[in-house]
Design an enzyme around this catalytic site. Structure first.
Site, PDB file in Angstrom:
ATOM      1  CB  VAL A 105      -0.914   0.014   1.246  1.00 11.88           C
ATOM      2  CG1 VAL A 105      -1.884   1.190   1.176  1.00 11.88           C
ATOM      3  CG2 VAL A 105      -1.663  -1.306   1.372  1.00 11.88           C
ATOM      4  CG  ASP A 106       3.617   3.855  -2.909  1.00  9.27           C
ATOM      5  OD1 ASP A 106       3.711   4.868  -2.216  1.00  9.27           O
ATOM      6  OD2 ASP A 106       4.445   3.586  -3.799  1.00  9.27           O
TER       7      ASP A 106
HETATM    8  C1  PRP Z   1       1.665  -1.485  -7.171  1.00  7.79           C
HETATM    9  C2  PRP Z   1       1.300  -2.473  -6.089  1.00  7.79           C
HETATM   10  C3  PRP Z   1      -0.092  -2.066  -5.700  1.00  7.79           C
HETATM   11  C4  PRP Z   1      -0.108  -0.578  -5.992  1.00  7.79           C
HETATM   12  C5  PRP Z   1      -0.004   0.192  -4.735  1.00  7.79           C
HETATM   13  O1  PRP Z   1       1.176  -1.933  -8.380  1.00  7.79           O
HETATM   14  O2  PRP Z   1       1.366  -3.794  -6.543  1.00  7.79           O
HETATM   15  O3  PRP Z   1      -1.081  -2.724  -6.460  1.00  7.79           O
HETATM   16  O4  PRP Z   1       1.037  -0.285  -6.810  1.00  7.79           O
HETATM   17  O5  PRP Z   1       0.115   1.561  -5.004  1.00  7.79           O
HETATM   18  P1  PRP Z   1      -0.910   2.626  -4.481  1.00  7.79           P
HETATM   19  O6  PRP Z   1      -1.155   2.338  -3.029  1.00  7.79           O
HETATM   20  O7  PRP Z   1      -0.190   3.923  -4.709  1.00  7.79           O
HETATM   21  O8  PRP Z   1      -2.167   2.531  -5.274  1.00  7.79           O
HETATM   22  P2  PRP Z   1       1.636  -1.310  -9.777  1.00  7.79           P
HETATM   23  O9  PRP Z   1       0.608  -0.315 -10.219  1.00  7.79           O
HETATM   24  O10 PRP Z   1       3.040  -0.836  -9.674  1.00  7.79           O
HETATM   25  O11 PRP Z   1       1.513  -2.544 -10.736  1.00  7.79           O
HETATM   26  P3  PRP Z   1       2.251  -3.959 -10.617  1.00  7.79           P
HETATM   27  O12 PRP Z   1       1.734  -4.636  -9.361  1.00  7.79           O
HETATM   28  O13 PRP Z   1       1.837  -4.657 -11.846  1.00  7.79           O
HETATM   29  O14 PRP Z   1       3.723  -3.684 -10.529  1.00  7.79           O
END
Ligand code: PRP
Length: 182
Positions: A105-106
């Site tokens: 969770v970013d």
């Molecule tokens: C990443 C991770 C989460 C999301 C979290 O996916 O796997 O799904 O970002 O970020 P947030 O909290 O800012 O929404 P990403 O979009 O990088 O795709 P991936 O999993 O295919 O690498």
């Protein structure tokens, strides 16, 4: 195992053994909480969650099924929070006990969006499990029922997490050297 980290890695943040131990602990918690449920549907968010999910589901004793979703942000909108589904579940989740599984969770946008979407589909219950959550106010505000690690707001890769689709299969979570993404 003390192999040298990948040259793109500044430092190992969470080593492989600590991840594996935490996965077992999370699985034990989930087993306890779902002991009286007939079955839980684990929903992994691609691509990042596939490694965590594969370890987590094999550590579970509670009967479970696995399905996947994939989402994408509109453009490079790290701040807008606009998310769209690019791969959806195969079956209805109505009346099912659903556990949403994320690697990180970013900003919190993805998890928040998916919580809303899945809740609207009428599951018997919806909980969330994330291996990691960044120490950012936006992320800390998104509820996570089963959380592996709180991590600093730095660029991390490994154990499913990527930089431009690389480094996902490192067994540890490491901090990427800034010169790699600058
Ligand atoms: C990443 C991770 C989460 C999301 C979290 O996916 O796997 O799904 O970002 O970020 P947030 O909290 O800012 O929404 P990403 O979009 O990088 O795709 P991936 O999993 O295919 O690498």
């Amino acid at each position: 195992m003390s192999a040298k980290p990948h040259p793109d890695i500044e430092r190992v943040l969470i080593d492989a053994a600590s991840i594996q131990q935490r996965v077992q602990e999370l699985a034990a918690e989930i087993d306890r909480d779902y002991a009286d449920k007939p079955r839980v549907l684990l929903v992994g968010v691609l691509k990042g969650a596939f490694i965590f999910l594969s370890d987590l589901c094999r550590a579970l004793n509670v009967p479970h099924a696995v399905d996947f979703m994939a989402v994408s942000s509109y453009g490079m909108t790290a701040t807008s929070g606009a998310v769209r589904i690019i791969l959806d579940l195969r079956e209805s989740i109505e009346g099912k006990h659903v556990l949403l599984v994320e690697d990180i969770v970013d900003s919190g946008h993805t998890l928040h969006y998916l919580q809303q979407v899945l809740t609207s589909r009428g599951p018997a219950s919806l909980r969330t499990c994330a291996l990691s959550r960044k120490e950012r106010p936006e992320a800390m505000g998104v509820p996570v029922d089963y959380l592996g690690f709180t991590i600093p707001d730095v660029w991390v890769v490994g154990y499913g997490l990527d930089y431009a689709d690389t480094h996902r299969t490192l067994p540890y979570i490491g901090v990427l050297k800034p010169e790699v993404y600058r």
